[in-house]
Design a protein around this motif. Sequence first.
Motif, PDB file in Angstrom:
ATOM      1  N   ARG A 247       0.854  -1.199   0.000  1.00  0.00           N
ATOM      2  CA  ARG A 247       0.000   0.000   0.000  1.00  0.00           C
ATOM      3  C   ARG A 247       0.884   1.241   0.000  1.00  0.00           C
ATOM      4  O   ARG A 247       1.977   1.226   0.555  1.00  0.00           O
ATOM      5  N   ALA A 249       2.085   5.225   0.853  1.00  0.00           N
ATOM      6  CA  ALA A 249       2.411   5.814   2.156  1.00  0.00           C
ATOM      7  C   ALA A 249       1.189   6.343   2.889  1.00  0.00           C
ATOM      8  O   ALA A 249       1.177   6.422   4.111  1.00  0.00           O
ATOM      9  N   PHE A 250       0.148   6.728   2.167  1.00  0.00           N
ATOM     10  CA  PHE A 250      -1.040   7.294   2.791  1.00  0.00           C
ATOM     11  C   PHE A 250      -2.103   6.242   3.082  1.00  0.00           C
ATOM     12  O   PHE A 250      -3.052   6.512   3.802  1.00  0.00           O
ATOM     13  N   ALA A 251      -1.910   5.060   2.489  1.00  0.00           N
ATOM     14  CA  ALA A 251      -2.794   3.914   2.749  1.00  0.00           C
ATOM     15  C   ALA A 251      -4.277   4.293   2.718  1.00  0.00           C
ATOM     16  O   ALA A 251      -5.043   3.919   3.597  1.00  0.00           O
ATOM     17  N   CYS A 252      -4.654   5.079   1.710  1.00  0.00           N
ATOM     18  CA  CYS A 252      -6.068   5.454   1.572  1.00  0.00           C
ATOM     19  C   CYS A 252      -6.905   4.276   1.103  1.00  0.00           C
ATOM     20  O   CYS A 252      -8.109   4.241   1.319  1.00  0.00           O
ATOM     21  N   PRO A 254      -8.003   0.441   1.094  1.00  0.00           N
ATOM     22  CA  PRO A 254      -7.959  -0.561   2.155  1.00  0.00           C
ATOM     23  C   PRO A 254      -7.384  -1.905   1.717  1.00  0.00           C
ATOM     24  O   PRO A 254      -7.290  -2.202   0.516  1.00  0.00           O
TER      25      PRO A 254
ATOM     26  N   TYR B  62     -17.124  -0.957   7.591  1.00  0.00           N
ATOM     27  CA  TYR B  62     -17.062   0.497   7.735  1.00  0.00           C
ATOM     28  C   TYR B  62     -18.100   1.033   8.732  1.00  0.00           C
ATOM     29  O   TYR B  62     -19.206   0.530   8.832  1.00  0.00           O
ATOM     30  N   PRO B  81     -12.903   0.779   8.664  1.00  0.00           N
ATOM     31  CA  PRO B  81     -12.684   2.223   8.600  1.00  0.00           C
ATOM     32  C   PRO B  81     -13.834   3.020   9.219  1.00  0.00           C
ATOM     33  O   PRO B  81     -14.992   2.621   9.147  1.00  0.00           O
ATOM     34  N   THR B 100      -8.597   2.635   9.441  1.00  0.00           N
ATOM     35  CA  THR B 100      -8.341   4.074   9.288  1.00  0.00           C
ATOM     36  C   THR B 100      -9.505   4.928   9.807  1.00  0.00           C
ATOM     37  O   THR B 100     -10.653   4.490   9.852  1.00  0.00           O
ATOM     38  N   LEU B 119      -4.142   4.606  10.216  1.00  0.00           N
ATOM     39  CA  LEU B 119      -3.878   6.018   9.912  1.00  0.00           C
ATOM     40  C   LEU B 119      -5.102   6.899  10.182  1.00  0.00           C
ATOM     41  O   LEU B 119      -6.226   6.431  10.165  1.00  0.00           O
ATOM     42  N   ARG B 120      -4.818   8.179  10.397  1.00  0.00           N
ATOM     43  CA  ARG B 120      -5.868   9.201  10.503  1.00  0.00           C
ATOM     44  C   ARG B 120      -6.837   8.967  11.656  1.00  0.00           C
ATOM     45  O   ARG B 120      -8.006   9.351  11.598  1.00  0.00           O
ATOM     46  N   PHE B 139      -0.634  10.588  10.455  1.00  0.00           N
ATOM     47  CA  PHE B 139      -1.626  11.659  10.245  1.00  0.00           C
ATOM     48  C   PHE B 139      -2.802  11.579  11.221  1.00  0.00           C
ATOM     49  O   PHE B 139      -3.900  12.037  10.918  1.00  0.00           O
TER      50      PHE B 139
END
Lengths: 297, 230
Positions: A247, A249-252, A254, B62, B81, B100, B119-120, B139
């Motif tokens: 994935r 670096a931001f792993a947006c 899933p 989710y 998420p 996330t 993350l986030r 983040f």
Amino acid sequence: MCGIVGLLLKEPSLRDRLGELMTPMLVGMTDRGPDSAGVAIFGAPAPSALKISLFWSHGAADWNGLSKSFSEKYPGAHTFTPNGQHAILVTDVSPDDVRGWIKDSAPQIYLLSVGRSIDLYKDIGAPAEIVKRYGLDRMSGTHVVAHTRMATESAVTPAHAHPFTAGEDFCLVHNGSLSNPHLVRKKLEPLGISFVTDNDTEAACRFFEWRLREGDDLSTAVQRGFSELDGFYTFLMGTDKELLIVRDAFACKPAVVAEADDYVAIASEFRSLAHLPGIRHANVFEPKPQEVYSWKV
Amino acid sequence: MEGVKQFDLAVTPLREVNRYLHHDVAASGVERVKILNADGAHSIAVGLNVPLDIEVDGHCGYYLGGMNQLARITVQGNAGPGVGENMMSGSIRVKGFASTAAGASAHGGLLAIQGDAALRCGISLKGGDIVVGGSVGSFSAFMAQAGRIVVCGDAGDGLGDSLYEAVIYVRGSVRSLGTDARFEPMKASDYEAVRELLDAAGFEHDPRDFKRVASAKSLYHWNVDANQEY
């Protein structure tokens, strides 16, 4: 969106059930990718000749006619094993010659994959329909790389569906979008690497395969990709020997992995893994950004 | 058992379960609801507004417990998420890990995650409390406006980027702080806050091991001399 699916069976007795186990995983990702789907199935390698997966893109498929026309040009032994719009050609003729012959004599054919281990099916339509169309639930093999597509940046055609392949026994599926595919193409095209579509994922696929030919192993190639490929991605890749996920670096985008004694299963979401045998005892985790996870067959 | 209602998502459609939780449960006398075979379904127990104990068996997809008010939700597995996104009050406890954007934009309530959060975590937090037993990904707490985040493990890159008034307490290492986030000395009120949140989440750590991260507030006002460099 898009959904990715991967399954590697460590337990040999399960390998006859690869398609059966994979099907609910793929169908489970329909909400994420309802417009097309594709499956690369890796099995025991063909002993000598290469297998070439072909797709008849428009009109009724006439594989017998095509086989005759192929024989006229290349009289040696070969077999076409048809499956609807798909067929697998086993031949000693080099892939480059087959490509040339398709270009000159059979432009309605897409060449989907080349290798000793890989068979590739992809088409437009709902994942469940595509499974039914090609009997994917009955396929056997060691591992599978699959994808359900919700197109965002290029056309909905069988050629634009994933997996993408390059070289031999290598494929890639992608959830996300790249912002510099044209830059990558500009780097690769002067090296003699040609592209079949305008799809962003194809740029990533050809980049990694080029690095493999240059002597990188897949993990090293992926490390180089961190600086060369810009955009959002979860990439799942397969070779005849390996399954790999990474994935950005931001792993947006899933991804969930379930590692059990008998298998490694990967999907965009857990709901595609929930039906797998022994899932309650599997080690379930999300791949961390920019960490390479790979499993050998 | 009286006062307990059980649903199996392998049998009952989720929409039916959520409809029951939105409309029927309030007058039913039921105090506990158990949901079996979550199997990664999205939007389990979202939008509740009843003081009710809900136990979810399995891993969720989710937005589990999104917009929650009053309900106390426990997930025996992992959460997908956006768990507890926009929660207003009540609590959500996740026994496994959270994906996330856990607790994104939560206005109130407590989100307690036993494992790691990806993350986030706590992005745009607006007043809720988040306690993570493990580590948080990069983040986390981005643009968090109000509320508190306690991280018992480590934090990834860009922690607290563009923070407003939310405060973060981290026990382990921080790979990097985001723009305008800074370490600040712990005061008596900080130790008390960490103690209170650890107790509420059921984690045993010494508040003295935590560091405070808050906004330097240098982004609060436009600075023409900064030339867009912060």
